[in-house]
Design an enzyme around this catalytic site. Structure first.
Site, mmCIF file in Angstrom:
data_model
loop_
_atom_site.group_PDB
_atom_site.id
_atom_site.type_symbol
_atom_site.label_atom_id
_atom_site.label_comp_id
_atom_site.label_asym_id
_atom_site.label_seq_id
_atom_site.Cartn_x
_atom_site.Cartn_y
_atom_site.Cartn_z
ATOM 1 N N HIS A 176 -12.868 6.272 -32.496
ATOM 2 C CA HIS A 176 -14.083 7.046 -32.180
ATOM 3 C C HIS A 176 -13.807 8.249 -32.925
ATOM 4 O O HIS A 176 -13.500 8.278 -33.812
ATOM 5 C CB HIS A 176 -13.492 7.205 -30.314
ATOM 6 C CG HIS A 176 -12.803 8.314 -29.991
ATOM 7 N ND1 HIS A 176 -12.397 10.103 -30.629
ATOM 8 C CD2 HIS A 176 -11.206 7.993 -29.786
ATOM 9 C CE1 HIS A 176 -11.811 10.753 -30.246
ATOM 10 N NE2 HIS A 176 -10.247 9.160 -29.641
ATOM 11 N N ASP A 302 2.529 -2.934 -18.950
ATOM 12 C CA ASP A 302 4.114 -2.786 -19.903
ATOM 13 C C ASP A 302 5.031 -2.191 -19.378
ATOM 14 O O ASP A 302 4.628 -0.544 -18.862
ATOM 15 C CB ASP A 302 4.526 -1.945 -21.100
ATOM 16 C CG ASP A 302 5.970 -2.290 -22.046
ATOM 17 O OD1 ASP A 302 6.109 -1.652 -21.651
ATOM 18 O OD2 ASP A 302 6.175 -3.005 -22.916
ATOM 19 N N SER A 317 -5.683 7.210 -29.615
ATOM 20 C CA SER A 317 -6.724 6.549 -30.680
ATOM 21 C C SER A 317 -6.279 5.856 -31.930
ATOM 22 O O SER A 317 -5.621 6.362 -32.766
ATOM 23 C CB SER A 317 -7.389 7.759 -30.397
ATOM 24 O OG SER A 317 -7.861 8.646 -29.653
#
Length: 368
Positions: A176, A302, A317
Site C-alpha cells: 500500500h 494460526d 505490510s
C-alpha cells in the site's frame, strides 16, 4: 528559525482498516545525508519475471519527499503564523523560495535566514498544481526570521518485503502507499531500504491495532533504493538477493484467477530477523481483471501468531501470502474492529507495478 515537525503515530486513513506500515520514531537519530544519494534512473524495457524470490523480511524504510512538506502551523510569539497568513496550506510541498530549489528542512531554514527581501516568493506543489505564494516572515525577539511552519522532509518506518525479481533486480514491499502521518497525503518521493529487526510486539485488540517494534540493523548499509510509492506498495531496485530468505528458490507468481478462498500461508517476522510461516485463510477473494487494491480478505488462524500478535499488526505490510506453491499476494491492512482480519492485494498487480516506469504515483493514489 523554523520549528521541526512533531512526531505523531500512524493515523487511520480509511474508515474500516489501517495500513500496516509502522512509523518508527525511535529511528530518527539515524541520519543519512540526502545529498550523498541520487535518485535512481527509471527502468525501462526490462524482462518481467515469471517467478520471484518471496520475502517476509523486515525492512527499514526511509522515504524522502520531493521538497519540504507542510504539516502544520504555529504562532510566532504572540502573532499568528506568517505562512498561514500568506495562504500556505497544510499538505503543500515547498519547491522553491525566491527561485532557489528547496530539498530539505536545513535548506529551507538557510534560505529564510539569509534572504535580504522582506517578502519571500514561494512556489508550492498543491495537488496537481503549482501555486505561487508570498510570505512575509516575522522577526522574533532574538532577531530570527520565523515562518510559523511545521514541516517534514522524510519519513522513516518498518515494513515487510514482499518479493525480489532477480531478472530485473526489482523488488516490491508494503502493498500500500505510504502517506504522511499528519496530512494523510501520499508522499511523492524517493528513498532507501535497510535491513531491520523486530525487538518487540504490541499485541492488537478490537479497536486498537497492534504493531511491531523495529529498528535498522546496519543503517550505514543500504539494501536498495525506492523510486516509486504507489497504491500497490513501494518499489525500487536491489543489486543482490536480499538476506534472510525463508526459501532459497524462486516460486511462481499467481494470476488472480489462480487464487481461491481457503487455506494459505503468510511469511513475516515476529522476533529478530527470522522469517516464519503462519497459517491464514483467504476469504472473499475478489474477481479483478485490472490492477485494484483490496483483492481479498485475509483471516489469521494460526494459534501462535494470534497469541503473540492478536492477528495482523502494523509492520506486517507486505508480508507475502502463499497458496498452492505460488505467491498470490501481500497483507496490506488490518481491520480496526477485528485485528484477526485484514485486506490483501494480488501479487500480480504488485509485480506489474514494479515494472512500470518509476517515479510517479499511480492514478489510483492521485485520485484518493
Amino acid at each position: 528559525m523554523l520549528s521541526r515537525h512533531r512526531s505523531k503515530s500512524l493515523r487511520v486513513f480509511v474508515l474500516v482498516a489501517m495500513g500496516t506500515f509502522v512509523f518508527a520514531p525511535t529511528l530518527q537519530n539515524v541520519q543519512h545525508p540526502t545529498s550523498a544519494y541520487k535518485p535512481p534512473v527509471a527502468w525501462a524495457g526490462i524482462r518481467r519475471a515469471e517467478a520471484v524470490y518471496v520475502g517476509g523480511q523486515s525492512i527499514g524504510i526511509r522515504l524522502n519527499s520531493k521538497g519540504v512538506l507542510v504539516v502544520g502551523f504555529e504562532h510566532v510569539e504572540d502573532s499568528d503564523s506568517p505562512a498561514k497568513a500568506g495562504h500556505i496550506q497544510v499538505g503543500d510541498v515547498i519547491e522553491t523560495i525566491n527561485g532557489q530549489r528547496i530539498h530539505s528542512i536545513s535548506e529551507l531554514r538557510e534560505h529564510v535566514m539569509k534572504a535580504s527581501e522582506h517578502t519571500l516568493d514561494f512556489v508550492v506543489h498543491r495537488g496537481e498544481a503549482k501555486v505561487h505564494v508570498q510570505v512575509r516572515p516575522t522577526v522574533d525577539s532574538s532577531g530570527n526570521k520565523r515562518l510559523g511552519l511545521l514541516v517534514r522532509d522524510s519519513t522513516r518506518g518498518v515494513g515487510t518485503l514482499t518479493f525480489y525479481d532477480a531478472a530485473s533486480h526489482r523488488y516490491g514491499a508494503l502493498g500500500h502507499v505510504i502517506t504522511d502521518a499528519d496530512t494523510g497525503h501520499a508522499i511523492d518521493g524517493w528513498g532507501t531500504v535497510y535491513d531491520s529487526e523486530i525487538f518487540g510486539i504490541v499485541r492488537g485488540s478490537s479497536g486498537k491495532p497492534g504493531e511491531k517494534r523495529g529498528r535498522f540493523v546496519t543503517p550505514q548499509i543500504r539494501l536498495g533504493s525506492i523510486d516509486s510509492n504507489t497504491a500497490f506498495g513501494v518499489f525500487g531496485s536491489m543489486k543482490h538477493v536480499p538476506p534472510h530468505l525463508y526459501r532459497a528458490r524462486k516460486i511462481p507468481v499467481a494470476r488472480p484467477n489462480q487464487v481461491h478462498n481457503g487455506e494459505a500461508t503468510i511469511l513475516t517476522v515476529v522476533h529478530g530477523q527470522q522469517v516464519e510461516p503462519f497459517t491464514v485463510r483467504i476469504e472473499n477473494k475478489t474477481r479483478q481483471t485490472k490492477p485494484t487494491t483490496k483483492s481479498m480478505i485475509v483471516h489469521v488462524t494460526d494459534p501462535r501468531l494470534l497469541k503473540e500478535t492478536g492477528g495482523i499488526v502494523q509492520g506486517m505490510s507486505g508480508s507475502p501470502i502463499l497458496q498452492d506453491g505460488r505467491l498470490i499476494g501481500a497483507v496490506t491492512h488490518v481491520f480496526v474492529s477485528d485485528p484477526t482480519r485484514g485486506y490483501g492485494v494480488y501479487a500480480k498487480w504488485m509485480l506489474e507495478q514494479a515494472h512500470h516506469r518509476t517515479g510517479a504515483l499511480s492514478s489510483e493514489v492521485k485520485a484518493n
